[in-house]
Design an enzyme around this catalytic site. Structure first.
Site, PDB file in Angstrom:
ATOM      1  N   HIS A 175      58.713  13.273   7.749  1.00 38.15           N
ATOM      2  CA  HIS A 175      58.300  13.991   8.966  1.00 38.15           C
ATOM      3  C   HIS A 175      57.197  13.157   9.609  1.00 38.15           C
ATOM      4  O   HIS A 175      56.013  13.317   9.308  1.00 38.15           O
ATOM      5  CB  HIS A 175      57.781  15.390   8.609  1.00 38.15           C
ATOM      6  CG  HIS A 175      58.859  16.292   8.093  1.00 38.15           C
ATOM      7  ND1 HIS A 175      59.890  16.734   8.888  1.00 38.15           N
ATOM      8  CD2 HIS A 175      59.075  16.823   6.869  1.00 38.15           C
ATOM      9  CE1 HIS A 175      60.693  17.507   8.179  1.00 38.15           C
ATOM     10  NE2 HIS A 175      60.223  17.577   6.949  1.00 38.15           N
ATOM     11  N   GLU A 189      64.441  14.248   5.505  1.00 43.02           N
ATOM     12  CA  GLU A 189      64.105  15.236   6.536  1.00 43.02           C
ATOM     13  C   GLU A 189      63.512  14.557   7.769  1.00 43.02           C
ATOM     14  O   GLU A 189      62.530  15.032   8.356  1.00 43.02           O
ATOM     15  CB  GLU A 189      63.107  16.274   5.989  1.00 43.02           C
ATOM     16  CG  GLU A 189      63.597  16.994   4.739  1.00 43.02           C
ATOM     17  CD  GLU A 189      62.671  18.108   4.249  1.00 43.02           C
ATOM     18  OE1 GLU A 189      61.753  18.513   4.994  1.00 43.02           O
ATOM     19  OE2 GLU A 189      62.876  18.576   3.115  1.00 43.02           O
ATOM     20  N   ASP A 209      62.156  13.286  11.116  1.00 40.24           N
ATOM     21  CA  ASP A 209      61.914  13.541  12.539  1.00 40.24           C
ATOM     22  C   ASP A 209      60.650  12.787  12.933  1.00 40.24           C
ATOM     23  O   ASP A 209      59.867  12.378  12.069  1.00 40.24           O
ATOM     24  CB  ASP A 209      61.842  15.041  12.909  1.00 40.24           C
ATOM     25  CG  ASP A 209      60.995  15.891  11.995  1.00 40.24           C
ATOM     26  OD1 ASP A 209      60.024  15.362  11.404  1.00 40.24           O
ATOM     27  OD2 ASP A 209      61.261  17.101  11.873  1.00 40.24           O
ATOM     28  N   GLU A 230      58.088  19.204  -3.117  1.00 41.68           N
ATOM     29  CA  GLU A 230      56.685  19.239  -2.695  1.00 41.68           C
ATOM     30  C   GLU A 230      55.738  19.649  -3.820  1.00 41.68           C
ATOM     31  O   GLU A 230      54.921  20.558  -3.664  1.00 41.68           O
ATOM     32  CB  GLU A 230      56.533  20.165  -1.470  1.00 41.68           C
ATOM     33  CG  GLU A 230      57.411  19.695  -0.312  1.00 41.68           C
ATOM     34  CD  GLU A 230      57.343  20.602   0.922  1.00 41.68           C
ATOM     35  OE1 GLU A 230      56.610  21.605   0.889  1.00 41.68           O
ATOM     36  OE2 GLU A 230      58.037  20.297   1.902  1.00 41.68           O
ATOM     37  N   ASN A 254      61.700  15.774  -4.220  1.00 43.90           N
ATOM     38  CA  ASN A 254      61.580  15.564  -2.782  1.00 43.90           C
ATOM     39  C   ASN A 254      60.157  15.878  -2.348  1.00 43.90           C
ATOM     40  O   ASN A 254      59.557  16.843  -2.832  1.00 43.90           O
ATOM     41  CB  ASN A 254      62.570  16.540  -2.106  1.00 43.90           C
ATOM     42  CG  ASN A 254      62.763  16.323  -0.625  1.00 43.90           C
ATOM     43  OD1 ASN A 254      62.959  15.187  -0.187  1.00 43.90           O
ATOM     44  ND2 ASN A 254      62.712  17.396   0.150  1.00 43.90           N
TER      45      ASN A 254
END
Ligand code: G2I
Length: 481
Positions: free
Chosen positions: A255, A283, A285, A178, A219
């Site tokens: 996400h 990651e 979702d 990030e 990432n």
């Protein structure tokens, strides 16, 4: 050769995943030998559709992973699903800087080691998350007032010590996490403020030196579609590669919000892949406004499938990791008020439509290739018994036992044909007396809630055909599912 954990370093794919009885009483005269060979659950039998995400993904040459919460490793329902469905695990929190080096030079590896042990018992890859990140950073780093030389030394020491400890056990590391603002510029953090943009190259070079075999990734989130942020990431990665900085992969956290999957996802993954990098969905979702209803869950299912197909369409997309598999454990409701239901399983660890959709998109089939099966009969327990591979001198069997009532400690018994021996296994402690095999819970998967599934597997020394035997759970015979 051993790493700092004392683990013999063999390539991850060949690492044994064996839990064996050591008690002399259990082994009396009927030793289940601990041949530490490939006990990783293999893909489904050729011709049969895979019934688990990991088998289906493996047939596609990809991995499917989940973030694992340390606090859930004592919950058998949780660990059963985590082992059965996923071939990769990411530390949700325990390998972050605040957890692993809470004060300078003082490292707490125990929770991370627990995850590695769990993964190795289930034949899973470990994804390390994360080495250099502005968040979950202890105060001694964030507010330490270090100058450039000192902070470089602090950062490099952290990377080196953690990677040395897990050398050979962690396949991929999120080295830098990030680092970007939404407009594609570099985010302000103690690292960028003190070291300038060069901290990223330094971190990767240090990481390569620490563990030359680990894949090193950068990432981020909101970089899935083509846009200002992913352009910033693309430009930086291209420039680092041209300077010889050792970057192997780019992680796209993914996400997502229901109905907002970027239409340029595949194009974007492909342009990073075209730089010669692996790309990974790290990651995943898909959250929605609560309450969930069946229309939203169906759309979510379609979108999990679409994300899966996007990865499969890019050959450099090596895998997909979900950020927790159950709505019971997701970070989403705690951060986004009124949103949730973002995962493959519901609050009670029951598969949602998204699970079946993802499995189908991977080429598998819910229920293991026999959609015409009637509902499982009622009873204290129901068993699925699958011979997932067979060769001239061995078979691999995966067993699932759904228990109607909660159990606190379990032992499953069944008979193999005369002369067949269990040689290794995973997710249970095995012993054998004559034809009778006993699989007892491992230390981490004894508690299984009502309706939960116990999953374990084993390898035998005999490739002959045999029909599924009667399996008893804690002394009571189960029915076939
Ligand atoms: O925020 C979602 C993810 C975005 N990408 C990086 C990931 O590392 C991040 O994961 C989340 C975890 O899922 C949460 O579990 O990172 C959060 C922290 O930034 C994690 O939350 C923290 C809580 O905020 C803390 O209060 C708690 O002590 O988890 C900690 C450990 O349970």
């Amino acid at each position: 050769m051993t790493n700092e954990r004392g683990t013999t370093m063999i390539p991850l794919v060949r690492r044994a995943a064996v839990v064996l009885a050591t008690s002399a009483a259990l082994l009396s005269g009927s030793l289940v030998t601990g041949a530490a060979q490939a006990a990783q659950p293999p893909a489904a039998e050729p011709g049969a559709a895979a019934a688990t995400l990991r088998d289906a993904a493996e047939e596609q040459g990809r991995f499917v992973g989940t973030a694992v919460a340390d606090g859930r490793l004592g919950n058998g329902t949780y660990t059963g699903i985590a082992s059965r469905e996923f071939s990769s695990v990411t530390a949700e929190n325990v390998m972050k800087w605040d957890a692993i080096e809470p004060s300078r030079g003082s490292f707490n590896f125990a929770p991370g080691d627990r995850l590695v042990d769990f993964a190795q018992a289930g034949g899973q890859q470990v994804w390390g998350h994360t080495l250099v990140w502005h968040s979950q950073l202890p105060g001694w780093v964030a507010n330490g007032g270090f100058n450039q030389t000192q902070l470089t030394q602090v950062m490099n020491n952290h990377i080196t010590t953690v990677m040395d400890h897990y050398e050979g056990d962690v396949a991929y590391w999120d080295v830098v996490n990030e680092a970007f603002n939404e407009d594609g510029t570099l985010r302000s953090s103690v690292f960028s403020d003190t070291l300038g943009s060069g901290f990223i190259g330094t971190a990767f070079r240090t990481a390569r030196a620490a563990d030359p075999d680990a894949k090193l990734c950068i990432n981020d989130y909101n970089t899935e579609g083509v846009g200002a942020k992913s352009n910033g990431l693309y430009n930086l990665v291209s420039s680092l590669l041209s300077q010889g900085v050792p970057i192997d992969c780019v992680g796209f956290q993914s996400h997502f919000i229901l109905d907002q999957i970027p239409s340029t996802f595949q194009t974007n993954l492909q342009r990073f892949a075209d730089l010669g990098l692996e790309v990974v969905i790290t990651e995943l979702d898909i959250r929605m406004n609560l309450p969930a209803d069946s229309a939203k869950l169906q759309r979510q299912a379609a979108q999990f499938a679409s994300v899966t197909r996007t990865c499969l369409a890019v050959s450099a997309c090596r895998g997909i990791t979900v950020w927790g598999f159950s709505d019971a454990d997701s970070w989403v409701p705690g951060v986004f008020d009124g949103q949730g239901a973002a995962c493959l399983y519901d609050q009670n660890y029951q598969a949602k439509p998204a699970f079946g959709a993802m499995l189908t998109a991977l080429g598998g089939e819910p229920g293991g290739g026999d959609p015409g099966d009637p509902d499982p009969p009622a009873g204290p327990c129901q068993v699925t018994w699958r011979v997932t591979s067979r060769w001239n001198a061995g078979s691999v069997v995966e067993v699932g036992i759904r228990t109607t009532a909660a159990v606190n400690g379990w032992s499953a018994t069944f008979a193999l044909p005369s002369g067949h021996r269990v040689t290794s296994g995973w997710n249970a402690v095995f012993s054998q007396s004559g034809a009778t095999v006993t699989a007892a819970n491992a230390p981490y998967n004894g508690n299984v809630g009502a309706g939960g599934t116990i999953g374990f597997g084993f390898q035998t020394d005999n490739g002959g055909q045999y029909t599924p035997p009667t399996v008893s759970l804690n002394g009571t015979a189960c029915t076939a599912a």
